[in-house]
Design a protein around this motif. Structure first.
Motif, PDB file in Angstrom:
ATOM      1  N   THR A  69       0.862  -1.181   0.000  1.00 22.10           N
ATOM      2  CA  THR A  69       0.000   0.000   0.000  1.00 22.10           C
ATOM      3  C   THR A  69       0.896   1.228   0.000  1.00 22.10           C
ATOM      4  O   THR A  69       2.031   1.211   0.486  1.00 22.10           O
ATOM      5  CB  THR A  69      -0.943   0.041   1.217  1.00 22.10           C
ATOM      6  OG1 THR A  69      -0.173   0.020   2.421  1.00 22.10           O
ATOM      7  CG2 THR A  69      -1.913  -1.125   1.209  1.00 22.10           C
ATOM      8  N   GLN A  73      -3.528   3.173  -0.188  1.00 18.76           N
ATOM      9  CA  GLN A  73      -4.153   2.553  -1.365  1.00 18.76           C
ATOM     10  C   GLN A  73      -3.319   1.356  -1.852  1.00 18.76           C
ATOM     11  O   GLN A  73      -2.096   1.350  -1.711  1.00 18.76           O
ATOM     12  CB  GLN A  73      -4.292   3.577  -2.492  1.00 18.76           C
ATOM     13  CG  GLN A  73      -5.258   4.698  -2.192  1.00 18.76           C
ATOM     14  CD  GLN A  73      -6.695   4.214  -2.171  1.00 18.76           C
ATOM     15  OE1 GLN A  73      -7.114   3.419  -3.001  1.00 18.76           O
ATOM     16  NE2 GLN A  73      -7.458   4.695  -1.196  1.00 18.76           N
ATOM     17  N   TYR A  89      -1.428   0.744  -9.872  1.00 14.98           N
ATOM     18  CA  TYR A  89      -2.479   1.018  -8.884  1.00 14.98           C
ATOM     19  C   TYR A  89      -3.550  -0.061  -8.967  1.00 14.98           C
ATOM     20  O   TYR A  89      -4.076  -0.341 -10.040  1.00 14.98           O
ATOM     21  CB  TYR A  89      -3.062   2.403  -9.141  1.00 14.98           C
ATOM     22  CG  TYR A  89      -4.177   2.808  -8.211  1.00 14.98           C
ATOM     23  CD1 TYR A  89      -4.028   2.705  -6.833  1.00 14.98           C
ATOM     24  CD2 TYR A  89      -5.376   3.310  -8.705  1.00 14.98           C
ATOM     25  CE1 TYR A  89      -5.037   3.093  -5.976  1.00 14.98           C
ATOM     26  CE2 TYR A  89      -6.393   3.707  -7.850  1.00 14.98           C
ATOM     27  CZ  TYR A  89      -6.221   3.592  -6.487  1.00 14.98           C
ATOM     28  OH  TYR A  89      -7.229   3.969  -5.634  1.00 14.98           O
ATOM     29  N   GLY A  91      -6.311  -0.067  -6.888  1.00 15.24           N
ATOM     30  CA  GLY A  91      -7.548   0.435  -6.302  1.00 15.24           C
ATOM     31  C   GLY A  91      -8.475   1.014  -7.353  1.00 15.24           C
ATOM     32  O   GLY A  91      -8.151   1.067  -8.533  1.00 15.24           O
ATOM     33  N   GLU A  93     -10.121   4.149  -6.856  1.00 19.80           N
ATOM     34  CA  GLU A  93     -10.365   5.561  -6.570  1.00 19.80           C
ATOM     35  C   GLU A  93      -9.644   6.419  -7.602  1.00 19.80           C
ATOM     36  O   GLU A  93      -8.526   6.879  -7.398  1.00 19.80           O
ATOM     37  CB  GLU A  93      -9.872   5.898  -5.154  1.00 19.80           C
ATOM     38  CG  GLU A  93     -10.542   5.090  -4.058  1.00 19.80           C
ATOM     39  CD  GLU A  93     -12.018   5.428  -3.913  1.00 19.80           C
ATOM     40  OE1 GLU A  93     -12.395   6.577  -4.171  1.00 19.80           O
ATOM     41  OE2 GLU A  93     -12.783   4.524  -3.531  1.00 19.80           O
ATOM     42  N   TRP A  96      -8.609   9.920  -6.562  1.00 18.87           N
ATOM     43  CA  TRP A  96      -7.440   9.841  -5.696  1.00 18.87           C
ATOM     44  C   TRP A  96      -6.174   9.638  -6.529  1.00 18.87           C
ATOM     45  O   TRP A  96      -5.147  10.272  -6.288  1.00 18.87           O
ATOM     46  CB  TRP A  96      -7.595   8.692  -4.694  1.00 18.87           C
ATOM     47  CG  TRP A  96      -6.419   8.551  -3.775  1.00 18.87           C
ATOM     48  CD1 TRP A  96      -6.263   9.128  -2.545  1.00 18.87           C
ATOM     49  CD2 TRP A  96      -5.212   7.816  -4.025  1.00 18.87           C
ATOM     50  NE1 TRP A  96      -5.031   8.796  -2.024  1.00 18.87           N
ATOM     51  CE2 TRP A  96      -4.375   7.984  -2.909  1.00 18.87           C
ATOM     52  CE3 TRP A  96      -4.751   7.042  -5.073  1.00 18.87           C
ATOM     53  CZ2 TRP A  96      -3.111   7.410  -2.820  1.00 18.87           C
ATOM     54  CZ3 TRP A  96      -3.499   6.451  -4.993  1.00 18.87           C
ATOM     55  CH2 TRP A  96      -2.694   6.636  -3.878  1.00 18.87           C
ATOM     56  N   ALA A  97      -6.226   8.733  -7.515  1.00 16.63           N
ATOM     57  CA  ALA A  97      -5.066   8.448  -8.363  1.00 16.63           C
ATOM     58  C   ALA A  97      -4.594   9.714  -9.077  1.00 16.63           C
ATOM     59  O   ALA A  97      -3.394  10.017  -9.077  1.00 16.63           O
ATOM     60  CB  ALA A  97      -5.409   7.356  -9.376  1.00 16.63           C
ATOM     61  N   ASN A 100      -2.999  12.247  -6.695  1.00 18.63           N
ATOM     62  CA  ASN A 100      -1.715  11.840  -6.145  1.00 18.63           C
ATOM     63  C   ASN A 100      -0.628  11.659  -7.203  1.00 18.63           C
ATOM     64  O   ASN A 100       0.405  11.061  -6.944  1.00 18.63           O
ATOM     65  CB  ASN A 100      -1.880  10.570  -5.302  1.00 18.63           C
ATOM     66  CG  ASN A 100      -2.462  10.897  -3.947  1.00 18.63           C
ATOM     67  OD1 ASN A 100      -1.739  11.190  -3.011  1.00 18.63           O
ATOM     68  ND2 ASN A 100      -3.791  10.879  -3.851  1.00 18.63           N
TER      69      ASN A 100
END
Length: 139
Positions: A69, A73, A89, A91, A93, A96-97, A100
């Protein structure tokens, strides 16, 4: 922590990328940038040096899949080198990606180069293909 998160083989004491080829053979491919002592019999295919070897001639044949993580995430770690992890990634979201700084999009996936020291909950799952092959092919 594993360096490569894909199928690998050890042949005559050296490490290669690998893949099954039929019931009794595995192809091995040289890792870029590695100087090999045992390099006889390799053929060049589009800049990749490959060779087919008998499974019983391998020292090891396995895959290690690493997950971790980052900032809470989930990620699939593809490779680790010089303190950096190439990761995809895992996840869902997408906002969020993007927030970030991950590269990619929701259709093709997001990826990032992350500092190894920032990874948490690192897990490595190793599947030993050579041991499985030996169980099915005793003697």
């Amino acid at each position: 922590m594993t360096k490569y998160s894909q199928e690998m083989a050890e042949y005559r004491g050296e490490v290669f990328y690998a893949g099954g080829e039929g019931d009794r053979h595995v192809w091995i491919r040289k890792l870029p940038g590695v100087a090999y002592v045992n390099d006889e019999g390799f053929q060049n295919y589009n800049g990749r040096e490959l060779k087919t070897v008998a499974v019983e001639d391998l020292d090891a044949w396995y895959v290690e899949k690493m997950t971790a993580t980052w900032r809470g995430q989930p990620f699939n770690v593809i490779s680790v080198e010089n303190g950096k992890a190439e990761a995809g990634y895992a996840g869902g979201e997408y906002v969020w990606a993007a927030q970030n700084g991950l590269e990619g999009d929701q259709y093709n996936g997001y990826r990032a180069t992350l500092d190894v020291g920032e990874l948490a909950d690192v897990q490595v799952d190793r599947t030993d293909y050579l041991a499985r092959w030996k169980e099915k092919n005793p003697g």
